[in-house]
Design a protein around this motif. Structure first.
Motif, mmCIF file in Angstrom:
data_model
loop_
_atom_site.group_PDB
_atom_site.id
_atom_site.type_symbol
_atom_site.label_atom_id
_atom_site.label_comp_id
_atom_site.label_asym_id
_atom_site.label_seq_id
_atom_site.Cartn_x
_atom_site.Cartn_y
_atom_site.Cartn_z
ATOM 1 N N ALA A 56 0.837 -1.207 0.000
ATOM 2 C CA ALA A 56 0.000 0.000 0.000
ATOM 3 C C ALA A 56 0.872 1.258 0.000
ATOM 4 O O ALA A 56 0.595 2.218 -0.737
ATOM 5 N N LEU A 57 1.936 1.238 0.801
ATOM 6 C CA LEU A 57 2.838 2.398 0.822
ATOM 7 C C LEU A 57 3.494 2.585 -0.547
ATOM 8 O O LEU A 57 3.744 3.712 -0.970
ATOM 9 N N GLY A 58 3.733 1.465 -1.233
ATOM 10 C CA GLY A 58 4.341 1.529 -2.567
ATOM 11 C C GLY A 58 3.470 2.314 -3.545
ATOM 12 O O GLY A 58 3.982 3.027 -4.411
ATOM 13 N N PRO A 105 9.422 -2.282 6.437
ATOM 14 C CA PRO A 105 8.682 -1.671 7.549
ATOM 15 C C PRO A 105 7.305 -1.144 7.149
ATOM 16 O O PRO A 105 7.102 -0.718 6.010
ATOM 17 N N ALA A 106 6.389 -1.181 8.100
ATOM 18 C CA ALA A 106 5.073 -0.547 7.941
ATOM 19 C C ALA A 106 5.156 0.864 8.525
ATOM 20 O O ALA A 106 6.120 1.207 9.216
ATOM 21 N N ASN A 315 -6.374 -1.542 2.091
ATOM 22 C CA ASN A 315 -7.364 -1.819 1.053
ATOM 23 C C ASN A 315 -7.691 -0.549 0.273
ATOM 24 O O ASN A 315 -7.861 -0.588 -0.948
ATOM 25 N N ALA A 316 -7.817 0.572 0.977
ATOM 26 C CA ALA A 316 -8.168 1.835 0.308
ATOM 27 C C ALA A 316 -7.088 2.204 -0.702
ATOM 28 O O ALA A 316 -7.385 2.618 -1.832
ATOM 29 N N SER A 317 -5.839 2.032 -0.304
ATOM 30 C CA SER A 317 -4.730 2.338 -1.215
ATOM 31 C C SER A 317 -4.732 1.393 -2.414
ATOM 32 O O SER A 317 -4.557 1.810 -3.568
ATOM 33 N N LYS A 318 -4.955 0.093 -2.140
ATOM 34 C CA LYS A 318 -4.940 -0.890 -3.232
ATOM 35 C C LYS A 318 -6.145 -0.678 -4.160
ATOM 36 O O LYS A 318 -6.046 -0.807 -5.381
ATOM 37 N N CYS A 319 -7.297 -0.345 -3.571
ATOM 38 C CA CYS A 319 -8.501 -0.077 -4.358
ATOM 39 C C CYS A 319 -8.253 1.130 -5.273
ATOM 40 O O CYS A 319 -8.570 1.088 -6.469
#
Ligand SMILES: Cc1cc2nc3c(=O)[nH]c(=O)nc-3n(C[C@H](O)[C@H](O)[C@H](O)COP(=O)(O)OP(=O)(O)OC[C@H]3O[C@@H](n4cnc5c(N)ncnc54)[C@H](O)[C@@H]3O)c2cc1C
Length: 418
Positions: A56-58, A105-106, A315-319
């Motif tokens: 997601a950070l990516g 890291p997260a 999920n929001a980032s991936k969506c």
């Protein structure tokens, strides 16, 4: 590039902002409607614990939104403690305990910090920001002015425009009483930082990890109380001080090792607390307005999970990344109902596993899960694999973790290799 196409997004949270900024980069005109200004968000209450993992950070990094890399304390692993259940001789003591490092890291950046900065960045990059609480009547207007309207309003009331999908929704009532407490002064875990989970059978879960808030680094205490149980106790905590005292009392009574870390904690700020509950819900992704025009829902609007597995922002980032890919790929064709439905189904192909995993963790752990977690004390690869999958790709869990037979096969293989 589609420079003449305009998309309106309602809701400036994780998914709405990320998609809006991505669409600008792809050459779209974007109008983003937010019910609050960036300054109001920054001056408001905390909304989440927002721990985000590497994939997601990516997606944020790919859009040049990695603004806090040097300031945010890294979250290096996942730690798991499961207590002996009430009514057993060792009730309240640790039955299972292990920790595993994540491959990358997260991070948790307080949404008050992040969303206000992303909103400013969206405007700086040429986006049109409208401060307005959008109504269904507004959606009618937006659909006439834009090529597509996307509703990314999270748990906002307007999400109810999208009908609940009874087949894909496992629960119809809240499964946890939720509370957040942002604190300064928590002692670090030994070895490495982590999302430190504690599962208290019959009571709920507590997890904690470092984060970046308005005033700098902090730690977030997350309480998940089973409804009607001793941790379903936040209604009486009416002031920040009472909320803080309740947090302290719960860790002292149930988790003395966590209380030890909390000897010197204090609230980060008066609005660093949150309490609430909601039913995990999957909704149909396309809503039809009175005019017959369609709007598309995204992220929490359509797939709302309990925060127990810390997946909502991920999920929001991936969506947002998947919707962006579908929109760009669609070229100049119309954004009709078929496009909307297939764009969501593409996301659901992934999100269904997060939802199923999260829902399973809300139920009492079955024997094979306890066996796997116990074995993780001996076989470090189990913890490592669980941490990687639970954090970043729940699909893997369905090949060895969720099913008793697959779990048995996986465990036998590990034992044989020793
Ligand atoms: C207690 C708690 C802990 C959590 N912890 C984690 C965690 O550790 N890790 C994780 O990944 N996720 C976590 N989450 C979930 C995560 O915060 C959400 O899933 C994520 O923020 C959803 O993003 P979104 O874009 O769908 O909606 P949001 O980020 O909620 O954004 C929606 C935005 O729309 C705005 N809005 C609403 N209605 C309107 C309207 N009518 N007009 C205009 N604007 C509107 C809202 O004000 C908001 O700004 C947690 C959630 C909670 C409640």
């Amino acid at each position: 590039m589609s420079p003449n196409r305009e998309i309106t997004i309602v809701g400036a949270g994780q998914s709405g902002l990320q998609l809006a900024i991505g669409l600008l980069a792809a050459g779209f005109q974007v109008r983003l409607v937010s019910d609050r200004t960036g300054a109001e968000i920054a001056a408001g209450r905390v909304t989440s614990s927002q721990c985000m993992f590497d994939t997601a950070l990516g997606h944020e990094r790919a859009l040049g939104l990695d603004f806090w890399a040097d300031a945010v304390p890294p979250i290096d692993g996942i730690a798991m403690t499961i207590l002996n259940p009430p009514g057993t001789p060792l009730a309240g003591s640790k039955a299972i305990e292990w920790a595993a490092r994540l491959d990358a890291p997260a991070q948790s950046v307080d949404q008050r910090v992040k969303m206000s900065a992303f909103m400013a960045e969206f405007v700086r990059r040429g986006g049109e920001l409208v401060i307005h609480e959008a109504s269904v009547e507004d959606l009618e207007i937006y659909t006439q002015q834009s090529d597509m309207v996307i509703v990314a309003a999270g748990k906002g009331a307007i999400a109810k425009l999208f009908a609940r999908d009874a087949q894909r929704s496992y629960f119809d009532s809240p499964q946890r009483a939720l509370a957040l407490t942002y604190v300064n002064g928590m002692a670090p875990r030994p070895d490495h930082s982590a999302v430190g989970y504690n599962i208290i059978p019959g009571v709920g879960e507590y997890f904690t990890f470092p984060a970046l808030t308005l005033t700098g680094p902090c730690d977030i205490m997350v309480f998940e109380g089973i409804p009607g149980g001793p941790w379903d106790c936040w209604a009486d905590a009416r002031t920040p001080e009472q909320h803080f005292e309740t947090s302290q009392r719960l860790v002292s009574e149930f988790l003395p090792w966590e209380a030890e870390r909390c000897r010197n904690v204090s609230l980060t700020d008066e609005l660093g607390t949150l309490a609430g509950r909601f039913p995990p819900t999957v909704r149909h992704p396309v809503a039809t307005l009175d005019s017959g025009r369609k709007v598309l829902g995204m992220a929490d609007v359509v797939v709302l999970n309990d925060p127990l597995t810390g997946q909502g922002s991920n999920n929001a980032s991936k969506c947002a990344a998947m919707y962006l890919g579908s929109i760009v790929k669609h070229g100049d064709r119309p954004f009709d109902q078929e496009f909307m439905q297939s764009t969501f189904e593409n996301y659901w192909e992934y999100a269904q596993f997060v939802t199923a995993f999260t829902n399973s963790m809300l139920l009492p752990p079955p024997p094979h899960v306890l066996e796997l977690f116990k074995a993780a004390e001996t076989y470090s690869e189990i913890g490592h694999r669980f941490a990687a999958a639970a954090a970043d790709d729940a699909r893997d869990l369905f090949t060895w973790f969720t099913d008793p037979e697959l779990a048995q096969g996986y465990l036998s293989g590990l034992v044989a290799m020793r």
